[in-house]
Design an enzyme around this catalytic site. Structure first.
Site, short mmCIF file in Angstrom:
data_model
loop_
_atom_site.label_atom_id
_atom_site.label_comp_id
_atom_site.label_asym_id
_atom_site.label_seq_id
_atom_site.Cartn_x
_atom_site.Cartn_y
_atom_site.Cartn_z
CG ASP A 110 -5.38 15.16 2.20
OD1 ASP A 110 -5.63 16.44 2.59
OD2 ASP A 110 -5.38 14.93 1.32
CG ASP A 111 -4.48 10.54 4.78
OD1 ASP A 111 -5.20 11.01 3.83
OD2 ASP A 111 -3.42 10.25 4.29
CG HIS A 161 -9.22 12.34 2.49
ND1 HIS A 161 -8.99 12.55 1.10
CD2 HIS A 161 -7.89 11.52 3.13
CE1 HIS A 161 -7.87 11.97 0.73
NE2 HIS A 161 -7.13 11.66 1.72
CG HIS A 165 -7.06 7.01 2.55
ND1 HIS A 165 -6.19 6.59 1.97
CD2 HIS A 165 -7.14 8.63 2.68
CE1 HIS A 165 -5.43 7.96 1.39
NE2 HIS A 165 -6.19 8.75 1.91
CG HIS A 254 -0.55 13.29 3.69
ND1 HIS A 254 0.43 13.74 2.82
CD2 HIS A 254 -1.74 12.80 3.45
CE1 HIS A 254 -0.57 13.22 1.55
NE2 HIS A 254 -1.59 12.44 1.86
ZN LIG Z 1 -5.26 10.61 1.90
#
Ligand SMILES: [Zn+2]
Length: 302
Positions: A110-111, A161, A165, A254
């Site tokens: 993620d991210d 995503h 955020h 991540h």
């Molecule tokens: Zn995230």
């Protein structure tokens, strides 16, 4: 899937047409009968062969260009949505329900995309011949388009995503902005129209997941949290993953959003340990497909 199929179709058609053009030029050459001296005719055959070759080459090039354009237009019109079984659209998934002997696991990151760590994660995955799923943040896609393209070019699944955020509550307009703008920029950057969504922080109650559900995204959570964002140390991070690992599981890690050196350092060990336990690695769409097939088999047996 449909688009891939039609792409291969185009390739097949192209090969067939090239063959056709080739045999046409051969026929042309055979029509030129030597009627004067042998040397002269040999020369004229050579000339015709050369010009036929050049003509064929030009035709192949224009054909190629034409097909590429029509393929790109198709892709742009439809996008490469992942072929998810309909039952997963608008659903929330923590893990696939698979029989215990189906030892597969989906690694998710993620991210990102993120300078350094995304490329490092991609290299490790490539070395190990593993495809994973990347839940990207829209503003990072905008800032790092080349890394985003690399994720898709190397065969990984790309997913939404949100743009910023954010964790705070969002009204439907803001939620729409967060999700649709991210889907758009992923599409404009990679040609993929994703229908997979993961809410930041796994928050199901701040409006953004509700929007995703109504818009028929598959909401992908996880069954195994590495807790890598808290930088617990490499050994602890590996332990966190395996504490909850299960067949059909989804592992949360991540590649972006901060210093991910521990994740990068832990990843080869995580992969090695999963392999020792007999696991193989799949993307989230592959995982869902497996559950769908297994359930259909079960239903048929009833
Ligand atoms: Zn995230």
């Amino acid at each position: 899937m449909e688009n891939h199929k039609s792409f291969f179709w185009s390739q097949g058609l192209l090969i067939a047409l090239v063959g056709l053009v080739g045999s046409f030029s051969l026929g042309l050459m055979m029509l030129v009968k030597p009627n004067t001296s042998e040397a002269q005719s040999q020369q004229s055959i050579n000339e015709i062969t050369t010009s036929a070759k050049a003509g064929t080459q030009a035709r192949i090039e224009s054909l190629k260009a034409m097909m590429l354009t029509s393929w790109q237009q198709q892709a742009q019109a439809k996008g490469f949505a992942y072929a998810l079984p309909a039952s997963f659209l608008g659903a929330t998934i923590d893990a696939a329900k698979l029989s215990p002997e189906k030892k597969v696991i989906a690694l998710t990151f993620d991210d990102g995309p993120w300078p350094e760590s995304t490329a490092q994660v991609l290299n490790i995955l490539k070395k190990n011949d593993i495809k994973a799923t990347f839940f990207v943040v829209g503003q990072n896609v905008k800032n790092y388009p080349d890394l985003t393209k690399q994720v898709v070019a190397e065969g990984h699944t790309i997913a939404n995503h949100t743009w910023h955020h954010w964790y705070h509550h969002m009204n439907p307009q803001v939620a729409a902005y967060e999700i649709e703008n991210t889907t758009d920029i992923i599409f404009k950057t990679t040609g993929v129209k994703t229908n997979l969504f993961r809410p930041p922080g796994g928050n199901m109650h701040n409006g953004v997941a509700a929007y995703a559900r109504n818009s028929k995204y598959a909401i992908i959570m996880w069954s195994s949290d590495s807790i890598d964002y808290s930088r617990p140390g490499v050994q602890r991070l590996v332990k966190n993953v395996f504490r909850q690992a299960q067949p059909g599981g989804i592992v949360l890690m991540h590649d972006g959003g901060g210093n991910r050196s521990q994740t990068v350092e832990a990843l080869p060990t995580i992969i090695e340990n999963f392999r020792k336990e007999g696991y193989s690695f799949v993307t989230v769409p592959e995982l869902l497909e497996m559950q769908d097939k297994e359930q259909k088999v079960l239903a048929n047996k009833k």
